[in-house]
Scaffold this motif. Structure first.
Motif, PDB file in Angstrom:
ATOM      1  N   VAL A  41      24.307  21.997   6.502  1.00  0.00           N
ATOM      2  CA  VAL A  41      24.800  22.643   5.422  1.00  0.00           C
ATOM      3  C   VAL A  41      23.699  22.297   4.410  1.00  0.00           C
ATOM      4  CG1 VAL A  41      26.189  23.488   3.381  1.00  0.00           C
ATOM      5  CG2 VAL A  41      27.035  22.652   5.734  1.00  0.00           C
ATOM      6  N   ASP A  42      22.772  23.572   3.969  1.00  0.00           N
ATOM      7  CA  ASP A  42      21.665  23.183   2.882  1.00  0.00           C
ATOM      8  C   ASP A  42      20.816  22.250   3.018  1.00  0.00           C
ATOM      9  OD1 ASP A  42      22.964  25.456   1.409  1.00  0.00           O
ATOM     10  OD2 ASP A  42      24.133  24.041   0.473  1.00  0.00           O
ATOM     11  N   GLY A  43      20.437  21.994   4.417  1.00  0.00           N
ATOM     12  CA  GLY A  43      19.464  21.074   4.758  1.00  0.00           C
ATOM     13  C   GLY A  43      19.975  19.650   5.240  1.00  0.00           C
ATOM     14  N   LYS A  44      21.260  19.311   5.089  1.00  0.00           N
ATOM     15  CA  LYS A  44      22.054  18.396   5.033  1.00  0.00           C
ATOM     16  C   LYS A  44      22.733  18.092   6.392  1.00  0.00           C
ATOM     17  CE  LYS A  44      22.561  17.295  -0.063  1.00  0.00           C
ATOM     18  NZ  LYS A  44      23.605  16.805  -0.874  1.00  0.00           N
TER      19      LYS A  44
END
Length: 66
Positions: A41-44
């Motif tokens: 999610v969102d690069g995490k």
């Protein structure tokens, strides 16, 4: 996704201990085999565990209120 107030260090064997209060909240059962999932999610990247007993407890509470 909800953030909790719990944190734990990864031990030298690679274990993360789930706090007892969190296990109680999620109705996790000793001896139950929990599957791991990975989500991004969102690069995490997140490591997730499905807690079906928690879902059952919410459904039971809803039924009781109805």
């Amino acid at each position: 996704m909800l953030k909790t107030a719990y944190t734990r260090k990864l031990d030298t064997v690679g274990r993360l201990m789930i706090p007892s209060k969190l296990r109680e909240e999620l109705h996790m059962v000793n001896g139950h085999n929990y599957e791991f999932y990975i989500d991004e999610v969102d690069g995490k990247t997140f490591l997730c565990i499905e807690c079906p007993e928690a879902s059952d407890a919410v459904a039971l509470a809803k039924e009781t209120l109805e």
